[in-house]
Design a protein around this motif. Structure first.
Motif, PDB file in Angstrom:
ATOM      1  N   LYS A  13      -1.835  27.733 -11.394  1.00  0.00           N
ATOM      2  CA  LYS A  13      -1.634  26.191 -10.740  1.00  0.00           C
ATOM      3  C   LYS A  13      -0.535  25.809 -10.270  1.00  0.00           C
ATOM      4  N   SER A  16       2.635  27.263  -9.306  1.00  0.00           N
ATOM      5  CA  SER A  16       2.880  27.459  -7.738  1.00  0.00           C
ATOM      6  C   SER A  16       2.988  28.780  -7.266  1.00  0.00           C
ATOM      7  N   TYR A  17       3.626  29.268  -6.538  1.00  0.00           N
ATOM      8  CA  TYR A  17       3.775  30.531  -6.151  1.00  0.00           C
ATOM      9  C   TYR A  17       3.745  31.609  -7.111  1.00  0.00           C
ATOM     10  N   ALA A  38      -5.904  29.826  -3.456  1.00  0.00           N
ATOM     11  CA  ALA A  38      -4.176  30.010  -2.655  1.00  0.00           C
ATOM     12  C   ALA A  38      -4.208  29.061  -1.192  1.00  0.00           C
ATOM     13  N   TRP A  41      -5.670  25.640  -1.477  1.00  0.00           N
ATOM     14  CA  TRP A  41      -4.580  24.458  -2.543  1.00  0.00           C
ATOM     15  C   TRP A  41      -3.794  24.431  -0.880  1.00  0.00           C
ATOM     16  N   VAL A  42      -3.828  25.355  -0.272  1.00  0.00           N
ATOM     17  CA  VAL A  42      -2.812  25.046   1.496  1.00  0.00           C
ATOM     18  C   VAL A  42      -3.667  23.181   1.583  1.00  0.00           C
ATOM     19  N   ASP A  46      -0.837  21.099  -1.882  1.00  0.00           N
ATOM     20  CA  ASP A  46       0.033  21.592  -2.758  1.00  0.00           C
ATOM     21  C   ASP A  46       1.206  22.845  -2.609  1.00  0.00           C
ATOM     22  N   LEU A  47       0.529  23.368  -1.858  1.00  0.00           N
ATOM     23  CA  LEU A  47       1.818  24.786  -1.461  1.00  0.00           C
ATOM     24  C   LEU A  47       1.666  24.409   0.463  1.00  0.00           C
ATOM     25  N   ASN A  48       2.603  25.593   0.623  1.00  0.00           N
ATOM     26  CA  ASN A  48       2.566  26.018   2.792  1.00  0.00           C
ATOM     27  C   ASN A  48       2.574  27.104   2.374  1.00  0.00           C
ATOM     28  N   ALA A  52       2.229  30.793   0.604  1.00  0.00           N
ATOM     29  CA  ALA A  52       1.178  31.002  -0.327  1.00  0.00           C
ATOM     30  C   ALA A  52       1.497  32.790   0.136  1.00  0.00           C
TER      31      ALA A  52
END
Length: 197
Positions: A13, A16-17, A38, A41-42, A46-48, A52
């Motif tokens: 994690k 990231s990506y 994932a 996480w969005v 934490d992510l877009n 993702a």
């Protein structure tokens, strides 16, 4: 096993990506677990979402490329010897061979939607020395809708992201099969279109 994979994902994690892509490159790590996580996480911020999905789709191509290379450069004996490390059995290989003989290079796309074939389908593509760019293209356009749905489900379910695989299992035929058939029909139509001088 699932607990170990979740620990691995927790470690990845931080990448990231790139961590999503790396996890999916390892064929023994199920996408059904990675992609909804994932999405979670969005949900956590934490992510877009689109990032993702893109990372998941690219990772979904890199993993099959390892099996493609094994088939292309090692042949059947090498696959039978080392396939177990990618959770590919001789039965998977035989099913994939038969599927490839029936549908040709299009299996790099269509095979991703068939249980018992989807993982091993890359091997006969490699053994037949299918053009690698076609293989990458077909695999990517197959992985994009699958990845999108899994990541979106993980995002929408939030803390209940582990239910995404179960939901996908119930609705996969309704969601993915029409997409697969339409795209496969478009590919066939394009291939059969007569060339103009």
């Amino acid at each position: 096993m699932e607990g170990l994979i979740l620990q691995l994902m927790d470690a990845l994690k931080g990448l990231s990506y790139f961590g999503i892509m790396l996890a999916l490159t390892l064929e023994f790590v199920p996408a059904e677990l990675v992609l909804p996580l994932a999405g979670y996480w969005v949900y956590q911020g934490d992510l877009n979402l689109y990032g993702a999905i893109l990372a998941g789709s690219i990772g979904g191509v890199l993993g099959p490329l390892t099996l493609y290379a094994l088939g292309r450069y090692g042949g059947r004996p090498m696959v039978l010897k080392f396939g177990k490390y990618f959770l590919v059995t001789e039965e998977h290989i035989n099913k994939s061979d038969a599927f490839f003989e029936k549908y040709g290079g299009g299996v790099a796309f269509l095979g991703r939607f068939v249980p018992g074939v989807r993982t091993a389908v890359s091997i006969p593509c490699g053994m037949a020395k299918m053009n690698i760019w076609k293989f990458i293209f077909y695999t990517y356009i197959a992985m994009l809708p699958i990845t999108s749905i899994y990541v979106y489900l993980g995002f929408r379910l939030g803390p209940q992201w582990t239910k995404a695989g179960e939901m996908m299992g119930q609705y996969a035929n309704f969601l993915l099969l029409p997409i697969a058939l339409v795209v496969f029909w478009m590919i066939l139509k394009r291939r059969r279109k007569p060339k103009t001088a």
